[in-house]
Design a protein around this motif. Sequence first.
Motif, PDB file in Angstrom:
ATOM      1  N   ALA A  16       0.450  -1.600  -0.251  1.00  0.00           N
ATOM      2  CA  ALA A  16       0.194   0.173  -0.129  1.00  0.00           C
ATOM      3  C   ALA A  16       0.785   1.455  -0.454  1.00  0.00           C
ATOM      4  O   ALA A  16       0.563   2.525  -0.271  1.00  0.00           O
ATOM      5  CB  ALA A  16      -0.878  -0.282   1.274  1.00  0.00           C
ATOM      6  N   LEU A  17       2.054   1.433   0.427  1.00  0.00           N
ATOM      7  CA  LEU A  17       2.835   2.212   0.352  1.00  0.00           C
ATOM      8  C   LEU A  17       3.541   2.828  -1.472  1.00  0.00           C
ATOM      9  O   LEU A  17       3.207   1.864  -2.467  1.00  0.00           O
ATOM     10  CB  LEU A  17       4.516   2.372   0.886  1.00  0.00           C
ATOM     11  CG  LEU A  17       4.079   1.420   2.096  1.00  0.00           C
ATOM     12  CD1 LEU A  17       5.825   1.217   2.614  1.00  0.00           C
ATOM     13  CD2 LEU A  17       3.442   2.840   3.408  1.00  0.00           C
ATOM     14  N   PRO A  18       3.453   4.470  -1.300  1.00  0.00           N
ATOM     15  CA  PRO A  18       3.796   4.514  -3.104  1.00  0.00           C
ATOM     16  C   PRO A  18       5.284   3.677  -3.434  1.00  0.00           C
ATOM     17  O   PRO A  18       5.981   4.373  -2.352  1.00  0.00           O
ATOM     18  CB  PRO A  18       3.229   5.937  -2.463  1.00  0.00           C
ATOM     19  CG  PRO A  18       3.894   6.360  -1.154  1.00  0.00           C
ATOM     20  CD  PRO A  18       3.081   5.135  -0.447  1.00  0.00           C
ATOM     21  N   VAL A  19       4.970   3.623  -4.176  1.00  0.00           N
ATOM     22  CA  VAL A  19       6.338   3.517  -4.938  1.00  0.00           C
ATOM     23  C   VAL A  19       6.995   4.105  -6.097  1.00  0.00           C
ATOM     24  O   VAL A  19       6.239   4.715  -6.904  1.00  0.00           O
ATOM     25  CB  VAL A  19       6.065   2.173  -5.951  1.00  0.00           C
ATOM     26  CG1 VAL A  19       7.514   1.422  -6.577  1.00  0.00           C
ATOM     27  CG2 VAL A  19       6.285   1.171  -4.862  1.00  0.00           C
ATOM     28  N   SER A  20       7.843   4.721  -6.113  1.00  0.00           N
ATOM     29  CA  SER A  20       9.254   5.854  -6.244  1.00  0.00           C
ATOM     30  C   SER A  20       8.822   5.905  -8.021  1.00  0.00           C
ATOM     31  O   SER A  20      10.122   4.023  -7.608  1.00  0.00           O
ATOM     32  CB  SER A  20       9.659   5.970  -5.953  1.00  0.00           C
ATOM     33  OG  SER A  20      10.252   7.768  -6.564  1.00  0.00           O
ATOM     34  N   SER A  21       8.925   5.961  -9.247  1.00  0.00           N
ATOM     35  CA  SER A  21       9.056   4.866 -10.052  1.00  0.00           C
ATOM     36  C   SER A  21      10.205   5.740 -10.811  1.00  0.00           C
ATOM     37  O   SER A  21      10.995   5.076 -12.223  1.00  0.00           O
ATOM     38  CB  SER A  21       8.114   5.321 -11.736  1.00  0.00           C
ATOM     39  OG  SER A  21       7.741   6.295 -11.620  1.00  0.00           O
ATOM     40  N   SER A  22      11.016   6.879 -10.079  1.00  0.00           N
ATOM     41  CA  SER A  22      12.020   7.155 -10.949  1.00  0.00           C
ATOM     42  C   SER A  22      13.291   6.588 -10.229  1.00  0.00           C
ATOM     43  O   SER A  22      13.700   6.424  -9.477  1.00  0.00           O
ATOM     44  CB  SER A  22      12.267   8.923 -10.202  1.00  0.00           C
ATOM     45  OG  SER A  22      12.119   9.173  -9.014  1.00  0.00           O
ATOM     46  N   LEU A  23      14.703   6.908 -10.859  1.00  0.00           N
ATOM     47  CA  LEU A  23      15.638   6.588 -10.831  1.00  0.00           C
ATOM     48  C   LEU A  23      16.770   7.246  -9.510  1.00  0.00           C
ATOM     49  O   LEU A  23      16.568   8.659 -10.057  1.00  0.00           O
ATOM     50  CB  LEU A  23      16.569   5.543 -11.826  1.00  0.00           C
ATOM     51  CG  LEU A  23      15.798   4.378 -12.538  1.00  0.00           C
ATOM     52  CD1 LEU A  23      16.138   4.177 -14.236  1.00  0.00           C
ATOM     53  CD2 LEU A  23      15.696   3.553 -11.721  1.00  0.00           C
ATOM     54  N   THR A  24      16.908   6.754  -9.286  1.00  0.00           N
ATOM     55  CA  THR A  24      18.933   7.619  -8.770  1.00  0.00           C
ATOM     56  C   THR A  24      20.049   7.741  -9.089  1.00  0.00           C
ATOM     57  O   THR A  24      19.400   7.265 -10.150  1.00  0.00           O
ATOM     58  CB  THR A  24      19.029   7.381  -7.291  1.00  0.00           C
ATOM     59  OG1 THR A  24      19.936   5.841  -7.808  1.00  0.00           O
ATOM     60  CG2 THR A  24      17.674   6.877  -5.861  1.00  0.00           C
ATOM     61  N   LEU A  25      20.045   8.463  -9.093  1.00  0.00           N
ATOM     62  CA  LEU A  25      21.377   9.413 -10.287  1.00  0.00           C
ATOM     63  C   LEU A  25      22.672   7.879 -10.408  1.00  0.00           C
ATOM     64  O   LEU A  25      22.843   7.913 -11.094  1.00  0.00           O
ATOM     65  CB  LEU A  25      22.358  10.615  -9.638  1.00  0.00           C
ATOM     66  CG  LEU A  25      23.755  10.813 -10.683  1.00  0.00           C
ATOM     67  CD1 LEU A  25      22.935  11.485 -12.107  1.00  0.00           C
ATOM     68  CD2 LEU A  25      23.993  11.619  -9.542  1.00  0.00           C
ATOM     69  N   GLU A  26      23.009   7.609  -9.205  1.00  0.00           N
ATOM     70  CA  GLU A  26      23.398   5.709  -9.461  1.00  0.00           C
ATOM     71  C   GLU A  26      23.407   4.851 -10.431  1.00  0.00           C
ATOM     72  O   GLU A  26      23.801   4.592 -11.334  1.00  0.00           O
ATOM     73  CB  GLU A  26      24.027   5.867  -7.925  1.00  0.00           C
ATOM     74  CG  GLU A  26      24.726   6.011  -6.617  1.00  0.00           C
ATOM     75  CD  GLU A  26      23.993   7.702  -6.088  1.00  0.00           C
ATOM     76  OE1 GLU A  26      22.579   7.179  -6.737  1.00  0.00           O
ATOM     77  OE2 GLU A  26      24.590   8.251  -5.502  1.00  0.00           O
ATOM     78  N   LYS A  28      20.558   5.544 -12.455  1.00  0.00           N
ATOM     79  CA  LYS A  28      21.273   6.064 -14.211  1.00  0.00           C
ATOM     80  C   LYS A  28      22.784   5.723 -14.490  1.00  0.00           C
ATOM     81  O   LYS A  28      23.432   5.770 -16.088  1.00  0.00           O
ATOM     82  CB  LYS A  28      21.007   7.591 -14.067  1.00  0.00           C
ATOM     83  CG  LYS A  28      19.044   7.636 -14.229  1.00  0.00           C
ATOM     84  CD  LYS A  28      18.613   8.498 -13.545  1.00  0.00           C
ATOM     85  CE  LYS A  28      17.285   9.201 -13.613  1.00  0.00           C
ATOM     86  NZ  LYS A  28      16.927  11.078 -13.802  1.00  0.00           N
ATOM     87  N   ALA A  29      23.423   5.938 -13.798  1.00  0.00           N
ATOM     88  CA  ALA A  29      24.847   5.811 -14.329  1.00  0.00           C
ATOM     89  C   ALA A  29      25.465   4.559 -14.569  1.00  0.00           C
ATOM     90  O   ALA A  29      25.969   4.296 -15.552  1.00  0.00           O
ATOM     91  CB  ALA A  29      26.054   7.043 -13.009  1.00  0.00           C
ATOM     92  N   ALA A  30      24.677   4.210 -13.460  1.00  0.00           N
ATOM     93  CA  ALA A  30      24.528   2.102 -14.010  1.00  0.00           C
ATOM     94  C   ALA A  30      24.790   1.629 -14.874  1.00  0.00           C
ATOM     95  O   ALA A  30      25.411   0.956 -15.449  1.00  0.00           O
ATOM     96  CB  ALA A  30      24.176   1.480 -12.785  1.00  0.00           C
ATOM     97  N   PHE A  31      22.672   2.411 -15.614  1.00  0.00           N
ATOM     98  CA  PHE A  31      22.520   2.085 -16.401  1.00  0.00           C
ATOM     99  C   PHE A  31      23.194   2.560 -17.955  1.00  0.00           C
ATOM    100  O   PHE A  31      23.097   1.878 -19.786  1.00  0.00           O
ATOM    101  CB  PHE A  31      20.896   2.395 -16.704  1.00  0.00           C
ATOM    102  CG  PHE A  31      20.039   1.825 -16.071  1.00  0.00           C
ATOM    103  CD1 PHE A  31      20.017  -0.299 -16.344  1.00  0.00           C
ATOM    104  CD2 PHE A  31      19.592   1.637 -15.171  1.00  0.00           C
ATOM    105  CE1 PHE A  31      19.096  -0.883 -15.419  1.00  0.00           C
ATOM    106  CE2 PHE A  31      17.907   0.976 -14.293  1.00  0.00           C
ATOM    107  CZ  PHE A  31      18.414  -0.794 -14.949  1.00  0.00           C
ATOM    108  N   VAL A  32      23.439   3.399 -17.769  1.00  0.00           N
ATOM    109  CA  VAL A  32      24.577   4.393 -19.159  1.00  0.00           C
ATOM    110  C   VAL A  32      26.163   3.260 -19.449  1.00  0.00           C
ATOM    111  O   VAL A  32      25.614   2.872 -20.217  1.00  0.00           O
ATOM    112  CB  VAL A  32      25.102   5.766 -18.421  1.00  0.00           C
ATOM    113  CG1 VAL A  32      25.839   6.282 -19.965  1.00  0.00           C
ATOM    114  CG2 VAL A  32      23.560   6.998 -18.980  1.00  0.00           C
ATOM    115  N   PHE A  33      25.997   3.053 -17.889  1.00  0.00           N
ATOM    116  CA  PHE A  33      27.410   2.059 -18.174  1.00  0.00           C
ATOM    117  C   PHE A  33      26.825   1.026 -18.687  1.00  0.00           C
ATOM    118  O   PHE A  33      28.089   0.800 -20.280  1.00  0.00           O
ATOM    119  CB  PHE A  33      28.257   2.327 -16.597  1.00  0.00           C
ATOM    120  CG  PHE A  33      29.749   1.324 -16.545  1.00  0.00           C
ATOM    121  CD1 PHE A  33      30.756   1.959 -16.537  1.00  0.00           C
ATOM    122  CD2 PHE A  33      29.771  -0.395 -16.445  1.00  0.00           C
ATOM    123  CE1 PHE A  33      31.926   1.188 -17.301  1.00  0.00           C
ATOM    124  CE2 PHE A  33      30.534  -0.821 -16.072  1.00  0.00           C
ATOM    125  CZ  PHE A  33      31.687  -0.023 -16.643  1.00  0.00           C
TER     126      PHE A  33
END
Length: 78
Positions: A16-26, A28-33
């Motif tokens: 029931a807790l809201p789930v944040s769909s945004s990614l952290t900076l780390e 995002k950097a890992a996905f780019v790498f």
Amino acid sequence: MAEELLSSTLSASGAALPVSSSLTLEQKAAFVFVFLLFIFLGLLIVRCFRILLDPYRSMPSSTWTDYMEKETFDYRIA
């Protein structure tokens, strides 16, 4: 009573807790790498297949003995 039990069960499990769909900076950097690593891997695979299909194209036309004097080469053989 059943509603209270259901709501407490959902809130305790985290559903029931809201789930944040945004990614952290780390993240995002890992996905780019990882994406750049996949591109590099793809380029290496293409290069290896090109070498396998035509191995003599990447070899130089001259050998190391072309630049040596004949006497020096005979001395190294003997």
